[in-house]
Design a protein around this motif. Structure first.
Motif, short mmCIF file in Angstrom:
data_model
loop_
_atom_site.label_atom_id
_atom_site.label_comp_id
_atom_site.label_asym_id
_atom_site.label_seq_id
_atom_site.Cartn_x
_atom_site.Cartn_y
_atom_site.Cartn_z
N GLN A 220 0.83 -1.21 0.00
CA GLN A 220 0.00 0.00 0.00
C GLN A 220 0.86 1.26 0.00
OE1 GLN A 220 -2.50 -0.53 3.41
NE2 GLN A 220 -4.05 -1.70 2.28
N GLY A 221 1.97 1.21 0.74
CA GLY A 221 2.88 2.35 0.76
C GLY A 221 3.50 2.59 -0.61
N ALA A 222 3.84 1.47 -1.30
CA ALA A 222 4.43 1.61 -2.64
C ALA A 222 3.40 2.16 -3.62
CB ALA A 222 4.95 0.26 -3.11
N GLY B 277 3.00 5.84 -3.80
CA GLY B 277 4.11 6.58 -4.37
C GLY B 277 5.27 6.79 -3.44
N HIS B 278 5.30 6.04 -2.32
CA HIS B 278 6.41 6.15 -1.37
C HIS B 278 7.10 4.80 -1.25
CE1 HIS B 278 4.81 10.02 -0.16
NE2 HIS B 278 3.61 9.44 -0.04
N THR B 279 8.37 4.83 -0.96
CA THR B 279 9.09 3.57 -0.77
C THR B 279 8.79 3.02 0.61
OG1 THR B 279 11.05 4.63 0.13
CG2 THR B 279 10.95 4.38 -2.27
N ALA B 280 8.82 1.72 0.70
CA ALA B 280 8.57 1.08 2.01
C ALA B 280 9.62 1.51 3.02
CB ALA B 280 8.56 -0.43 1.84
N LYS B 281 10.83 1.81 2.49
CA LYS B 281 11.93 2.15 3.39
C LYS B 281 11.69 3.49 4.09
CE LYS B 281 16.96 2.60 3.58
NZ LYS B 281 18.21 2.51 2.81
N THR B 282 11.10 4.45 3.33
CA THR B 282 10.87 5.76 3.92
C THR B 282 9.53 5.89 4.60
OG1 THR B 282 10.02 6.55 1.80
CG2 THR B 282 12.38 6.86 2.23
N THR B 283 8.54 5.14 4.09
CA THR B 283 7.18 5.31 4.61
C THR B 283 6.85 4.33 5.73
OG1 THR B 283 6.52 6.00 2.41
CG2 THR B 283 4.76 5.51 3.97
N HIS B 284 7.27 3.12 5.53
CA HIS B 284 6.92 2.09 6.52
C HIS B 284 8.18 1.29 6.93
CE1 HIS B 284 2.63 2.74 5.80
NE2 HIS B 284 2.92 2.77 4.52
N PRO B 285 9.16 1.93 7.51
CA PRO B 285 10.39 1.19 7.88
C PRO B 285 10.13 0.11 8.91
CG PRO B 285 10.36 3.37 8.89
CD PRO B 285 9.23 3.33 7.91
N SER B 286 9.17 0.35 9.80
CA SER B 286 8.92 -0.64 10.85
C SER B 286 8.35 -1.93 10.29
CB SER B 286 7.95 -0.06 11.88
OG SER B 286 6.73 0.31 11.27
N PHE B 287 7.50 -1.83 9.28
CA PHE B 287 6.91 -3.04 8.71
C PHE B 287 7.96 -3.92 8.02
CE2 PHE B 287 3.05 -0.38 8.96
CZ PHE B 287 2.26 -1.25 9.69
#
Length: 407
Positions: free
Chosen positions: A207-209, A212-222
């Motif tokens: 969903q983060g991808a 339009g955001h990378t998982a690394k910047t938007t959802h690092p905890s997941f």
């Protein structure tokens, strides 16, 4: 029913002078305690003076005292009671097995009892008072009784030991079945929420991808949670595999497999989980094999995981597939710290850890042992070549069409 031998034994006892028999019986009765004490000292000498073994010594000595008193009684009133000595032998054997006394020490106890009774008689100067014929009758009498004890002890000991051993084996088999059932149930119960958690993590990353955001910047905890959950799942699988290996319950299911396609799927699956690792895969276009693809997947996935674990972060792992004669060779090469020559075989031992002094490197030390065992079950081998501070290459060799062995 009284046998002829028992009649002869009774006759032998009656042939001894009555006065001598009565005096001898009273004397042996009075010496029973001292003979028991001698037996105690002898078995302490054999077994060692430790608290756990003193209960064995006490039981053996009690049996000896009972035999001396039985012989004393029979000297006073001669009668055919050989069965009594057989019973003593069985009781002695039961005591020996239950108390963990070895057959050798149990037999030594009977022989020692015989020598102590004869020594007691000699100490009382009784042997000087009787004729050679009476002496022979006395020796035959005591010898017959202790021989019956000796024979019954040997037979009953083995019978009792076999029964106890069979009982212990049955108990252990039942425990193993219960353990296996528990591990399977526990594995299922733990893996179900694990799978749900992993799916939720991947969904959040997806969903983060899409936003339009990378998982690394938007959802690092997941992403971190997903890696940790995969690690838990991996350890759980290794424990389950180890349990099955110990019980010889891992089977091989062969089928026609295209190795390049199988390894490509393994590569993509690994890279999806370990996004910080890159795999360089070289292979022929086709290489068919008859093997168990699930077991090959398990071995190669574990080798790739180890390569990433022991290599610098972000380094490239080489995966190659070649054909050599009637074998397929699958090699996994890393650029890690390497393995000292003295550890090249011990790393395949169960619970071995190459970097046991490095707490930063996780693992149960089961993976390589399971991999080599599975490789052998597939009819192949798993070997390693390594250079310290340069890297290692693990090579899985599989027969292309040979019959697989079942573990």
């Amino acid at each position: 029913m009284i046998t002829q031998r028992e009649k002869d034994d009774t006759k032998t006892t009656k042939e001894l002078p009555e006065e001598f028999r009565i005096r001898l019986a009273d004397y042996l009765e009075s010496r029973a305690v001292s003979i028991e004490q001698a037996s105690t000292e002898r078995h302490i000498e054999l077994l060692g003076d430790v608290e756990e073994e003193l209960t064995i010594v006490r039981s053996v000595a009690d049996q000896h005292q009972a035999v001396v008193r039985r012989i004393s009684e029979e000297l006073k009133n001669p009668k055919a009671l050989i069965d009594d000595y057989r019973l003593f032998g069985k009781q002695f054997a039961t005591t020996a097995v239950v108390k963990r006394l070895s057959l050798r020490d149990a037999i030594d106890g009977i022989l020692f009892l015989k020598s102590e009774m004869l020594q007691a008689i000699a100490d009382g100067d009784f042997l000087l008072e009787i004729s050679s014929a009476d002496l022979k009758s006395l020796m035959d009498f005591i010898g017959t009784r202790t021989d019956v004890l000796f024979a019954e002890l040997a037979v009953s000991y083995h019978r009792n030991f076999t029964e106890v051993l069979q009982g212990e084996l049955t108990h252990r088999e039942r425990q193993n079945r219960q353990k296996d059932l528990f591990i399977r149930i526990a594995s299922h119960e733990i893996r179900t929420p694990l799978a749900t958690a992993l799916a939720l993590c991947e969904l959040e990353e997806l969903q983060g991808a899409q936003e339009g955001h990378t998982a690394k910047t938007t959802h690092p905890s997941f992403a971190e949670i997903r890696v940790s959950l995969n690690l838990i799942n991996r350890h759980l699988s290794q424990l389950l595999d180890m349990s099955l290996l110990e019980d010889d319950k891992i089977g091989i299911k062969k089928e026609h497999t295209e190795l390049p396609e199988l390894l490509q799927r393994i590569k993509l699956s690994f890279e999806r989980v370990r996004k910080d690792s890159t795999i360089l895969f070289t292979h022929p276009t086709q290489l068919p094999i008859t093997t168990d693809p699930d077991k090959v997947d398990q071995i190669i996935s574990n080798l790739l995981h180890n390569a990433a674990k022991y290599s610098p972060r972000g380094s490239t792992i080489e995966l190659s597939l070649t054909k050599k004669g009637a074998d397929a060779l699958i090699a996994v090469t890393d650029s890690g710290k390497g393995i000292p020559e003295e550890n090249l075989e011990t790393i395949f031992d169960p619970y071995a850890r190459l970097s046991s002094n490095d707490p930063a490197i996780e693992g149960l030390g089961l993976g390589l042992y399971i991999c080599r065992t599975l490789a052998r079950a597939l009819g192949g081998t798993l070997t390693v070549k390594s250079t310290v501070n340069s890297g290692s290459t693990f090579t899985l060799t599989l027969p292309l069409n040979a019959e697989a062995l079942v573990v």
